[in-house]
Design an enzyme around this catalytic site. Structure first.
Site, PDB file in Angstrom:
ATOM      1  N   CYS A   7       0.861  -1.174   0.000  1.00 58.01           N
ATOM      2  CA  CYS A   7       0.000   0.000   0.000  1.00 58.01           C
ATOM      3  C   CYS A   7       0.899   1.226   0.000  1.00 58.01           C
ATOM      4  O   CYS A   7       2.054   1.153  -0.418  1.00 58.01           O
ATOM      5  CB  CYS A   7      -0.981  -0.017   1.168  1.00 58.01           C
ATOM      6  SG  CYS A   7      -0.247   0.227   2.798  1.00 58.01           S
ATOM      7  N   THR A   8       0.399   2.328   0.485  1.00 55.75           N
ATOM      8  CA  THR A   8       1.174   3.568   0.456  1.00 55.75           C
ATOM      9  C   THR A   8       2.214   3.621   1.566  1.00 55.75           C
ATOM     10  O   THR A   8       3.408   3.720   1.316  1.00 55.75           O
ATOM     11  CB  THR A   8       0.231   4.787   0.543  1.00 55.75           C
ATOM     12  OG1 THR A   8      -0.742   4.690  -0.493  1.00 55.75           O
ATOM     13  CG2 THR A   8       1.001   6.086   0.400  1.00 55.75           C
ATOM     14  N   GLY A   9       1.753   3.533   2.828  1.00 51.17           N
ATOM     15  CA  GLY A   9       2.654   3.742   3.954  1.00 51.17           C
ATOM     16  C   GLY A   9       3.002   2.519   4.777  1.00 51.17           C
ATOM     17  O   GLY A   9       3.812   2.599   5.698  1.00 51.17           O
ATOM     18  N   ASN A  10       2.362   1.368   4.499  1.00 52.31           N
ATOM     19  CA  ASN A  10       2.608   0.132   5.231  1.00 52.31           C
ATOM     20  C   ASN A  10       2.285   0.249   6.710  1.00 52.31           C
ATOM     21  O   ASN A  10       2.889  -0.400   7.551  1.00 52.31           O
ATOM     22  CB  ASN A  10       4.051  -0.349   5.019  1.00 52.31           C
ATOM     23  CG  ASN A  10       4.312  -1.759   5.510  1.00 52.31           C
ATOM     24  OD1 ASN A  10       5.368  -2.049   6.044  1.00 52.31           O
ATOM     25  ND2 ASN A  10       3.360  -2.654   5.346  1.00 52.31           N
ATOM     26  N   ARG A  13      -3.405  -0.445   5.545  1.00 57.68           N
ATOM     27  CA  ARG A  13      -3.988  -1.496   4.706  1.00 57.68           C
ATOM     28  C   ARG A  13      -3.104  -2.721   4.535  1.00 57.68           C
ATOM     29  O   ARG A  13      -3.552  -3.851   4.772  1.00 57.68           O
ATOM     30  CB  ARG A  13      -4.367  -0.916   3.337  1.00 57.68           C
ATOM     31  CG  ARG A  13      -5.450   0.141   3.438  1.00 57.68           C
ATOM     32  CD  ARG A  13      -5.690   0.839   2.126  1.00 57.68           C
ATOM     33  NE  ARG A  13      -4.527   1.649   1.756  1.00 57.68           N
ATOM     34  CZ  ARG A  13      -4.391   2.280   0.597  1.00 57.68           C
ATOM     35  NH1 ARG A  13      -5.339   2.160  -0.323  1.00 57.68           N
ATOM     36  NH2 ARG A  13      -3.325   3.011   0.340  1.00 57.68           N
ATOM     37  N   ASP A 122      -7.648   4.348   1.143  1.00 61.56           N
ATOM     38  CA  ASP A 122      -6.714   4.548   2.256  1.00 61.56           C
ATOM     39  C   ASP A 122      -7.458   5.255   3.384  1.00 61.56           C
ATOM     40  O   ASP A 122      -7.843   6.421   3.242  1.00 61.56           O
ATOM     41  CB  ASP A 122      -5.528   5.390   1.795  1.00 61.56           C
ATOM     42  CG  ASP A 122      -4.414   5.435   2.824  1.00 61.56           C
ATOM     43  OD1 ASP A 122      -4.603   4.937   3.952  1.00 61.56           O
ATOM     44  OD2 ASP A 122      -3.348   5.962   2.487  1.00 61.56           O
TER      45      ASP A 122
END
Length: 166
Positions: A7-10, A13, A122
């Site tokens: 995902c984006t930032g771990n 999600r 997100d």
């Protein structure tokens, strides 16, 4: 089989998906399926989103130690299956790592039984509604994914067993 959630930032999600799949595989007594997660723009060492930790604990899912980490070339090489949360993430991965072609899929497709691959929004910093939506999508998708992985594994074992008899 090595599964990588991205995902984006771990912290929300992909972290949630990793923890849920670990538990599902354990309940299904699956063997030789390894799970990890990473973020495209992760701040290495960031802790998981407290809202996701609370959700996991309410579900009875053990929360294993986790610190966010940035996706690396080694992750792409390690993974047999890369599950992203958004179509844009898949495009970014394929652009940076052409060798990921054929490995990257949308996790949302599993929530819909493979019919449509909706993005999993997100929820980080959003309303409780956004968290519930993402949690529901991920939970459902992971249940279908775990069943598919274990069924595929059984088919592979059966095929190998049959070929040894022939």
């Amino acid at each position: 089989m090595n599964v990588l959630f991205v995902c984006t930032g771990n912290v929300s999600r992909s972290f949630l998906a990793e923890m849920l799949l670990r538990q599902e595989l354990e309940m299904l007594m699956a063997k030789d399926i390894h799970v990890s997660s990473a973020g495209l723009f992760a701040l290495d060492g960031s802790p998981p989103d407290p809202q996701m930790v609370t959700y996991l604990l309410k579900q009875g899912t053990p929360v294993k130690w986790h610190k966010a980490r940035q996706i690396r070339t080694e992750d792409i090489a390690w993974a047999d299956l890369i599950l992203v949360m958004e179509k844009e993430q898949e495009m970014m991965i394929r652009a940076k790592w052409p060798e990921a072609k054929g490995k990257a899929e949308h996790l949302g497709g599993y929530a819909a039984g493979g019919l449509i691959a909706d993005d999993i929004i997100d929820p980080f910093g959003q309303t409780p509604y956004h968290y519930r939506l993402a949690q529901s999508q991920i939970t459902l998708a992971v249940k279908f994914l775990a069943r598919k992985l274990t069924q595929d594994q059984k088919k592979d074992l059966h095929a190998k067993d049959s070929s040894h008899r022939g």
